[in-house]
Write a protein that holds these residues in place. Structure first.
Motif, mmCIF file in Angstrom:
data_model
loop_
_atom_site.group_PDB
_atom_site.id
_atom_site.type_symbol
_atom_site.label_atom_id
_atom_site.label_comp_id
_atom_site.label_asym_id
_atom_site.label_seq_id
_atom_site.Cartn_x
_atom_site.Cartn_y
_atom_site.Cartn_z
ATOM 1 N N ILE A 19 -1.047 -9.014 -0.997
ATOM 2 C CA ILE A 19 -1.551 -8.596 0.314
ATOM 3 C C ILE A 19 -0.958 -9.462 1.422
ATOM 4 N N MET A 20 -0.857 -10.776 1.175
ATOM 5 C CA MET A 20 -0.265 -11.652 2.182
ATOM 6 C C MET A 20 1.205 -11.301 2.401
ATOM 7 N N THR A 21 1.890 -10.912 1.340
ATOM 8 C CA THR A 21 3.299 -10.533 1.481
ATOM 9 C C THR A 21 3.438 -9.307 2.366
ATOM 10 N N VAL A 22 2.582 -8.311 2.106
ATOM 11 C CA VAL A 22 2.735 -7.056 2.814
ATOM 12 C C VAL A 22 2.194 -7.154 4.244
ATOM 13 N N SER A 23 1.274 -8.091 4.474
ATOM 14 C CA SER A 23 0.670 -8.155 5.805
ATOM 15 C C SER A 23 1.698 -8.583 6.847
ATOM 16 N N ALA A 24 2.765 -9.229 6.371
ATOM 17 C CA ALA A 24 3.824 -9.603 7.306
ATOM 18 C C ALA A 24 4.667 -8.394 7.715
ATOM 19 N N ALA A 25 4.454 -7.287 7.012
ATOM 20 C CA ALA A 25 5.239 -6.087 7.330
ATOM 21 C C ALA A 25 4.322 -4.938 7.705
ATOM 22 N N ALA A 26 3.240 -5.283 8.407
ATOM 23 C CA ALA A 26 2.209 -4.285 8.689
ATOM 24 C C ALA A 26 2.753 -3.093 9.461
ATOM 25 N N LYS A 27 3.764 -3.322 10.305
ATOM 26 C CA LYS A 27 4.291 -2.237 11.125
ATOM 27 C C LYS A 27 4.926 -1.148 10.265
ATOM 28 N N LYS A 28 5.653 -1.602 9.247
ATOM 29 C CA LYS A 28 6.373 -0.671 8.390
ATOM 30 C C LYS A 28 5.394 0.224 7.626
ATOM 31 N N LEU A 29 4.194 -0.315 7.447
ATOM 32 C CA LEU A 29 3.175 0.399 6.690
ATOM 33 C C LEU A 29 2.863 1.752 7.315
ATOM 34 N N ARG A 30 3.001 1.848 8.636
ATOM 35 C CA ARG A 30 2.637 3.079 9.328
ATOM 36 C C ARG A 30 3.645 4.190 9.082
ATOM 37 N N SER A 31 4.898 3.814 8.857
ATOM 38 C CA SER A 31 5.935 4.837 8.793
ATOM 39 C C SER A 31 6.444 5.107 7.379
ATOM 40 N N ASP A 32 6.211 4.193 6.463
ATOM 41 C CA ASP A 32 6.846 4.309 5.153
ATOM 42 C C ASP A 32 5.833 4.762 4.098
ATOM 43 N N PRO A 33 5.932 6.028 3.631
ATOM 44 C CA PRO A 33 4.956 6.500 2.649
ATOM 45 C C PRO A 33 4.989 5.688 1.356
ATOM 46 N N ALA A 34 6.179 5.221 0.960
ATOM 47 C CA ALA A 34 6.275 4.471 -0.293
ATOM 48 C C ALA A 34 5.435 3.198 -0.225
ATOM 49 N N LEU A 35 5.502 2.508 0.918
ATOM 50 C CA LEU A 35 4.770 1.251 1.074
ATOM 51 C C LEU A 35 3.261 1.503 1.098
ATOM 52 N N LYS A 36 2.867 2.644 1.683
ATOM 53 C CA LYS A 36 1.437 2.984 1.714
ATOM 54 C C LYS A 36 0.872 3.093 0.297
ATOM 55 N N PHE A 37 1.637 3.746 -0.571
ATOM 56 C CA PHE A 37 1.187 3.877 -1.958
ATOM 57 C C PHE A 37 0.980 2.505 -2.592
ATOM 58 N N ILE A 38 1.927 1.605 -2.338
ATOM 59 C CA ILE A 38 1.854 0.299 -2.994
ATOM 60 C C ILE A 38 0.673 -0.503 -2.459
ATOM 61 N N VAL A 39 0.425 -0.412 -1.163
ATOM 62 C CA VAL A 39 -0.692 -1.178 -0.601
ATOM 63 C C VAL A 39 -2.030 -0.630 -1.109
ATOM 64 N N LEU A 40 -2.133 0.707 -1.168
ATOM 65 C CA LEU A 40 -3.366 1.289 -1.705
ATOM 66 C C LEU A 40 -3.546 0.894 -3.173
ATOM 67 N N SER A 41 -2.441 0.848 -3.905
ATOM 68 C CA SER A 41 -2.542 0.479 -5.321
ATOM 69 C C SER A 41 -3.058 -0.950 -5.459
#
Lengths: 209, 472
Positions: B285-307
Motif C-alpha cells: 500500500i505504501m508503494t502504491v500510495s506514491a502513485a495515487a494519480k495513476k490509480l485513477r486512469s490505469d485499470p490494471a493498477l486498480k485491480f492490484i490495489v483492490l486485490s
C-alpha cells in the motif's frame, strides 16, 4: 555480522537461498506433523472397530468417487449441541482403517459419523435415488446410476484389499479370496448403503458423556 | 540472447482459459445448491464431481498457469538473462496443461484420491511432480545464470512457492496404488488428517499467498513506477512468512480427534501469521500510495490495489477464524467458503487480472484493446466478490449460531433440515455474485484476445551488461 549483511549473502547466492527456504519451511512440519505421523497410537484401532467388509469397502470407495465428503462431515466435535444432535463425539481410534480420512471440511448436509443404524436400508435406497422423496427440502443430488451399476464393475476388490493389507489392515487370505463372490449380485446402491450403515458402528452402545 | 517470452504468452493464454472454465464450473455448482436437479442425473454434472473439477481447474489451471507465466516473465527481467533451458520450459507447459485436461476428465469420470485440493489420482500426482521439478530447474537455473548481483525479492517468493509446494505435494500424495485409477493413502485416520491439512493449508500459504506475493512484488512496483517502499520490511516479512505459515494447518482441525497441543499450536501460529501478512500489505500500500494519480486512469493498477485490500481482509479474517472460540461457530459452515473466496476471488483472481492487463499489451506490443471493457470488468468483479462474500457471511454465521443453539432444557433448538432450508436465499445471492464475477472474467478474455489477435509476442533483449545495477 548484523542481520542485513547476513541477508546480503543469502540474497546473492541462489544455493543459500534455496537451502534457507528449505530449512525455515521444514521446522513447523518437523516439530508439529512428524511426531503425529510417527506415533501410531493416533491411528490405533478403537476396541470393537471392525475392518470394512468387501461390500462396505466398495461403498466407501464409491463415496469417495462421488466426493460425498464435500458436503458431509464425519466428525462429531465434543460440543454439547453436536453430541445431542449426532451422538458421541468422534475418537481417533474410530478412523484407523480410513484411507484417506473422510472428516470433510464443510457441512452442507448433516454429519454422517453416527448415521449407521439410524435409518433402514430401504430408506437409504430411496434417499440416494431421490433425496426429495423423503426429505422435501433436501438439496442433495440424486444418484440414479448407483442402482443401475453392479458393485465392483472393474473386478478390483481383491487388488484393493491386498493393497490395504500391505498398509496393515487385517484381511486374511480367505477374506480376500471370498470378496469377489461376496459382491456378486450386489449393486453400487447396496454397497453405499452398507458403508453408511457401518458408520459409527464401533461406538454403538457407548454412553453419552 | 533475447528473453523467451512466447512461453509467457502461452501460459497466460492457458491461465485465462482455465479461469473462465473453472469459474463456469464454480457457478454451475453454486446453481446446483439452489436448483439441485440441474445435474439431470448425469454423473459428470453431479455436485461432488463438478465441485472437485472447479477447485482443480481454478487452483492448478488458472492459478498455477498464471504464476508460471508471471514467474518466467519476471525472473528473466530481474536476472537480465534469457530463460535457462527454454525447451524444458515448453515441456512444463505441455505436461502441465495435459495433466489438467486429462486430470479434469478423470475427476468427471470418478477418479478421486479423496483428499481435498489433492484429488487427482497417483498417475497425475507423478506427472505433477515431474512438471513441477522441471519448472524449478528452469526457474532456479535462470537465477543461477543471472547478470544481476542480488536476487530480487519477487524471486524469493516464487522460489518458496516452488520448493515448499514440491515438499507438500510429494508427502501428502504418498499412497499405495491398488489399480491404475485407485490408490490408498499411506497415512490413516487422524494421522492422514494432520498431513492433509499441513498440505491443504500451506497450498493456500505458498501457492495462493506466497506465489501471488511474488507476482505483487514484481508487478506492483512496475505498474506504480515506484520502488518497493521498504526493502527491510520485505526481508523480515518474507522469512517470518516462510517460517510461520507451515505451522498453521491444524486450525482446520479444531475440536477434531487430534491431540489438543497440535490444535493450540496451530491456533497460536495462525495468530502470529497476521504480522508478516500485514507487513507485506503495508509495504504494497505504501508503494502504491506514491502513485495515487495513476490509480485513477490505469485499470490494471486498480485491480492490484483492490486485490491488496482483499488480501488484507482475508489475512485478517484467517487468524480470527483460527481462534478456537470463533472457529467453533465458523467451522463446517459457509463462512469458510466465504473466507476462501474473499482470498481466491478478491486477492488471487484480482491481482492476476490486473497483472494480465499490464502484461498482455507488453507481450503483444499494442495498447489494451479496450480500457472501458477493463473498467466494466473491474466493477463486475468487485460487485461479484462482495455479493459472494457477504452472502456467505450471512449464511455461515446463521448456520454456526443455529446449529449450536440449545433451549432451556439443553436440547438442540433447530433441526438440521430447517437450517439447511433457510440457506436458499444466501445460495441464490452467492450464485448471482459468482455469475457477475464470471461475466467479468469473460470480458477480460475477450479484451485480451482482441489485444493480441493477429500479433506475435514482441521480442525483447536483456539490457546490455554494463547497464546500471538497478532493477529492471
Amino acid at each position: 555480522m548484523n542481520f542485513l549483511s547476513l541477508h546480503r549473502k543469502i540474497e546473492r547466492h541462489s544455493g543459500l537461498l534455496i537451502f534457507g527456504i528449505l530449512v525455515v519451511s521444514s521446522i513447523g512440519g518437523l516439530v508439529q506433523v512428524l511426531p503425529i505421523v510417527l506415533d501410531d497410537s493416533h491411528s490405533a484401532p478403537a476396541a470393537g472397530l471392525a475392518v470394512y467388509s468387501p461390500l462396505e469397502l466398495e461403498g466407501r470407495d464409491i463415496y469417495i468417487r462421488e466426493s460425498c465428503s464435500t458436503c458431509h462431515t464425519q466428525q462429531v466435535r465434543p460440543l454439547l449441541a453436536e453430541v445431542k444432535r449426532y451422538g458421541p463425539y468422534s475418537r481417533a481410534g474410530e478412523f484407523a482403517y480410513d484411507r484417506p480420512f473422510l472428516w470433510g471440511s464443510k457441512r452442507t448436509g448433516p454429519d454422517l459419523a453416527r448415521v449407521g443404524g439410524n435409518y433402514s436400508d430401504a430408506w437409504h435406497h430411496v434417499h440416494l435415488l431421490d433425496p426429495r422423496a423423503v426429505v422435501p427440502a433436501s438439496i442433495m443430488p440424486a444418484y440414479p446410476w448407483l442402482a443401475q451399476r453392479d458393485a465392483d464393475q472393474g473386478r478390483t476388490i481383491a487388488a484393493r484389499m491386498r493393497t490395504l493389507r500391505m498398509l496393515g489392515h487385517p484381511y486374511s487370505d480367505a477374506d480376500i479370496a471370498a470378496a469377489p463372490a461376496a459382491l456378486e449380485g450386489e449393486t453400487e446402491l447396496d454397497a453405499v448403503t452398507a458403508y453408511l450403515q457401518s458408520l459409527g458402528r464401533s461406538m454403538q452402545g457407548t454412553p453419552q458423556p | 540472447m533475447n528473453y523467451e517470452d512466447r512461453i509467457v504468452t502461452a501460459f497466460t493464454a492457458c491461465s485465462v482459459f482455465w479461469a473462465v472454465l473453472g469459474m463456469l464450473a464454480g457457478v454451475y455448482v453454486a446453481a446446483e445448491l439452489v436448483w439441485p436437479t440441474i445435474d439431470f442425473g448425469l454423473p459428470g454434472l453431479s455436485f461432488g464431481r463438478l465441485r472437485t473439477l472447479h477447485t482443480t481447474l481454478v487452483l492448478f489451471g488458472f492459478g498455477v498457469s498464471g504464476l508460471v507465466a508471471t514467474g518466467l516473465y519476471s525472473v528473466q527481467r530481474t536476472s537480465h538473462v534469457r530463460l535457462f533451458a527454454p525447451g524444458l520450459a515448453w515441456f512444463v507447459l505441455y505436461a502441465w496443461q495435459l495433466t489438467i485436461v486429462l486430470g479434469g476428465a478423470s475427476i468427471l469420470a470418478g477418479w478421486n484420491a479423496g483428499k481435498e485440493y489433492a484429488e487427482l489420482e497417483w498417475p497425475f500426482d507423478l506427472a505433477i511432480a515431474v512438471a513441477w521439478v522441471s519448472f524449478g530447474v528452469v526457474f532456479f537455473g535462470t537465477i543461477a545464470r543471472r547478470k544481476m548481483e542480488a536476487i530480487y525479492i519477487s524471486n524469493w517468493f516464487y522460489g518458496a512457492l516452488i520448493i515448499v509446494v514440491a515438499m507438500l505435494h510429494i508427502v501428502n500424495s504418498l499412497a499405495l496404488p491398488a489399480t491404475f485409477g485407485k490408490s490408498y493413502s499411506l497415512f490413516a485416520g487422524a494421522q492422514d488428517a494432520v498431513v492433509q491439512w499441513w498440505y491443504g493449508h500451506n497450498a493456500v500459504g505458498f501457492l495462493l499467498t506466497g506465489g501471488f506475493l511474488g507476482m505483487l512484488y514484481y508487478f506492483l512496483p512496475k505498474q506504480a513506477e515506484q520502488p518497493i517502499w521498504s526493502y527491510r520490511l520485505s526481508i523480515v516479512a518474507f522469512w517470518a512468512f516462510v517460517y510461520t505459515y507451515i505451522w498453521a494447518g491444524p486450525h482446520h482441525l479444531h475440536y477434531h480427534s487430534i491431540p489438543e497441543w497440535v490444535q493450540s499450536l496451530g491456533m497460536a501460529m495462525s495468530l502470529i501469521l497476521l504480522a508478516p501478512s500485514w507487513a507485506t500489505m503495508v509495504n504494497g500500500i505504501m508503494t502504491v500510495s506514491a502513485a495515487a494519480k495513476k490509480l485513477r486512469s490505469d485499470p490494471a493498477l486498480k485491480f492490484i490495489v483492490l486485490s491488496l485490500a482483499f488480501y488484507g481482509l482475508a489475512t485478517f479474517e484467517g487468524p480470527m477464524l483460527a481462534i478456537k472460540s470463533v472457529n467453533v461457530f465458523s467451522h463446517f459452515t459457509e463462512w469458510t467458503i466465504g473466507h476462501v473466496h474473499s482470498g481466491a476471488l478478491g486477492w488471487n483472481a484480482l491481482i492476476t487480472f490486473g497483472t494480465f492487463y499490464f502484461l498482455v499489451p507488453r507481450l503483444a506490443g499494442a495498447p489494451l484493446y479496450s480500457a472501458r471493457l477493463a473498467n466494466i470488468h473491474f466493477w463486475l468483479a468487485l460487485a461479484g466478490v462482495m455479493l459472494y462474500v457477504l452472502s456467505m457471511w450471512g449464511a455461515g454465521v446463521s448456520q454456526g449460531v443455529l446449529w449450536l443453539s440449545l433451549d432451556k432444557l439443553g436440547e438442540v433448538r433447530f433441526s438440521f433440515n430447517d437450517v439447511m432450508a433457510a440457506m436458499k436465499p444466501y445460495y441464490l445471492l452467492r450464485f448471482i455474485g459468482g455469475l457477475l464475477f464470471l461475466a467479468g472474467a469473460v470480458l477480460m478474455a475477450v479484451n485480451l484476445a482482441r489485444t493480441f489477435s493477429g500479433r506475435r509476442t514482441v521480442v525483447v533483449a536483456p539490457p546490455p551488461a554494463h547497464a546500471a545495477k538497478g532493477l529492471t
